[in-house]
Design an enzyme around this catalytic site. Structure first.
Site, PDB file in Angstrom:
ATOM      1  NE  ARG A  28      -3.719   0.420   1.999  1.00 41.22           N
ATOM      2  CZ  ARG A  28      -5.070   0.612   2.415  1.00 41.22           C
ATOM      3  NH1 ARG A  28      -4.907   1.505   3.644  1.00 41.22           N
ATOM      4  NH2 ARG A  28      -5.968   0.044   2.040  1.00 41.22           N
ATOM      5  CG  HIS A  84      -8.332   0.118  -3.001  1.00 43.71           C
ATOM      6  ND1 HIS A  84      -7.646  -1.425  -2.373  1.00 43.71           N
ATOM      7  CD2 HIS A  84      -9.892   0.221  -1.825  1.00 43.71           C
ATOM      8  CE1 HIS A  84      -7.315  -0.998  -1.093  1.00 43.71           C
ATOM      9  NE2 HIS A  84      -8.095  -0.460  -0.775  1.00 43.71           N
ATOM     10  NE  ARG A 111     -10.287  -5.213   0.531  1.00 40.65           N
ATOM     11  CZ  ARG A 111      -9.502  -4.677   1.239  1.00 40.65           C
ATOM     12  NH1 ARG A 111     -10.222  -3.656   1.725  1.00 40.65           N
ATOM     13  NH2 ARG A 111      -8.143  -4.177   0.316  1.00 40.65           N
ATOM     14  CD  GLN A 145     -13.013  -2.151  -0.508  1.00 43.12           C
ATOM     15  OE1 GLN A 145     -12.448  -2.158   0.109  1.00 43.12           O
ATOM     16  NE2 GLN A 145     -14.020  -2.127  -1.070  1.00 43.12           N
ATOM     17  CG  ASP A 189     -13.605   5.775  -0.945  1.00 41.43           C
ATOM     18  OD1 ASP A 189     -13.978   6.015   0.641  1.00 41.43           O
ATOM     19  OD2 ASP A 189     -12.678   5.962  -0.970  1.00 41.43           O
ATOM     20  CB  CYS A 236     -13.773   0.576   0.141  1.00 42.55           C
ATOM     21  SG  CYS A 236     -13.264   2.559   0.851  1.00 42.55           S
TER      22      CYS A 236
HETATM   23  N1   CP Z   1     -11.061  -0.285   2.500  1.00 43.91           N
HETATM   24  C1   CP Z   1      -9.721  -0.452   2.909  1.00 43.91           C
HETATM   25  O1   CP Z   1      -8.579  -0.260   2.130  1.00 43.91           O
HETATM   26  O2   CP Z   1      -9.859  -0.215   4.479  1.00 43.91           O
HETATM   27  P1   CP Z   1      -7.953  -0.011   5.037  1.00 43.91           P
HETATM   28  O3   CP Z   1      -7.862   1.366   4.910  1.00 43.91           O
HETATM   29  O4   CP Z   1      -8.300   0.161   6.195  1.00 43.91           O
HETATM   30  O5   CP Z   1      -7.508  -1.113   4.852  1.00 43.91           O
HETATM   31  N1  NVA Z   2      -9.808   6.288  -1.178  1.00 45.05           N
HETATM   32  C1  NVA Z   2     -10.005   5.888   0.092  1.00 45.05           C
HETATM   33  C2  NVA Z   2     -10.125   4.755  -0.091  1.00 45.05           C
HETATM   34  C3  NVA Z   2      -9.400   3.926   1.629  1.00 45.05           C
HETATM   35  C4  NVA Z   2      -9.494   2.700   1.520  1.00 45.05           C
HETATM   36  C5  NVA Z   2      -7.951   6.464   0.439  1.00 45.05           C
HETATM   37  O1  NVA Z   2      -7.152   6.465  -0.396  1.00 45.05           O
HETATM   38  O2  NVA Z   2      -7.589   7.036   1.599  1.00 45.05           O
END
Ligand code: CP
Ligand code: NVA
Length: 309
Positions: A108, A135, A293, A138, A227, A267
């Protein structure tokens, strides 16, 4: 071995295979406890290295459980505890070491180029666990959730997104091309998806619909997604952006434009883009969405390790 970086670069046939495998595995586990291993232990002895440059709750836990349920294990790294983040070790050297000790790498990051660089130097699969532009784990899991709840192919459903044009939406747009579903987006003019994303959709002979009036996007929808307005990588004037999204909050009134049995997905984590009434209401399926997930990522791992049946 396969990488899992962007949905747009993965064959629809393989994405479908992942969803089907997840469905079968989920069904077979009904009576098993969380840490019990799937029959056959398909990833016995394998280790997934996870690295987070940004916070995570769901992705971290779901990958932990996913590989455990397949008979393997995981170790989680924070980039600021490595030489890569602090001492200037190159990605090439870090990647070589990761490939020596590990069997798979989940990253990540707030830098898309870093995912590509790791891909270049790793000899093990890399999974994008969220980057500024996508993502994918997800969204593939969300397709699974939609079909599980609606009991039909997503290609027969009207999907709506209300909110920012961020990484999750980019992956949902890619999915709309791969799985051929109708996608209507409601967002302020200034926050439409990037031109390169729209060009890619056009190049693939697909149309998505963008509205500045959220009611038009929500009209007759089977699923409404949203989101956070401010993403982890957003370096914007937060107060100003939140104000610009004032009319895009998902409340009972906006939701009433959708079909009667429309479901709400998000999400997580959430901000104030949706009311508690909707988020915690009976049409919301966000907890089922989060748990799925684990199931879908198991099949993503098997795809990456070349073990998808
Ligand atoms: N939805 C999601 O990716 O959550 P986290 O940021 O907690 O991993
Ligand atoms: N769009 C959000 C998703 C988090 C899981 C971000 O990037 O923070």
């Amino acid at each position: 071995m396969n990488h899992f970086i962007n949905l747009k670069d993965i064959k629809t046939k393989d994405l479908r295979k992942i969803i089907l495998d997840a469905k079968k595995r989920k069904n077979l586990r009904k009576t098993l406890n969380t840490l019990e291993v799937d029959k056959g232990s398909p990833l016995k002895g394998k280790i997934l290295v996870q690295m987070f440059e940004k916070p995570s709750l769901r992705t971290r836990l779901s990958f932990y459980l996913a590989i455990k349920q397949l008979g393997g294990g995981t170790i989680t790294l924070r980039s600021n505890e490595l030489h890569l983040g602090q001492g200037g070790e190159s990605i090439a050297d870090t990647a070589k070491i990761l490939s020596t000790y590990g069997d798979g790498f989940m990253l990540r990051t707030d830098d898309d180029e870093k995912v590509e660089n790791f891909k270049k130097y790793l000899s093990i699969p890399v999974i994008n666990g969220l980057s500024p532009s996508s993502h994918p784990t997800q969204v593939l899991s969300d397709i699974f959730t939609v079909e599980e709840i609606k009991k039909k192919s997503i290609s027969n459903l009207d999907i709506c997104w209300i909110g920012d044009s961020n990484n999750v939406l980019n992956s949902l747009i890619a999915a709309s091309v791969k799985f051929s579903f109708n996608l209507r987006i409601g967002c302020p003019k200034k926050f439409k998806p990037n031109l390169d994303v729209l060009d890619w959709v056009k190049k693939n002979k697909k149309k998505i619909y963008i509205y500045e009036d959220p009611k038009k996007a929500a009209l007759n929808a089977d699923v409404i997604f949203s989101d956070k307005v401010i993403s982890l990588n957003d370096k914007v004037n937060k107060k100003k952006k939140l104000k610009e999204f004032k009319n895009f909050k998902i409340d009972k009134k906006l939701f009433s434009y959708a079909k009667k049995d429309c479901i709400f997905l998000h999400c997580l984590p959430r901000g104030n883009e949706v009311t508690d009434e909707i988020f915690l209401g009976k049409r919301s399926c966000v907890w089922q969405q989060a748990l799925n997930r684990v199931h879908v990522q198991k099949s993503i791992l098997l795809y990456c390790f070349g073990k998808l049946r």
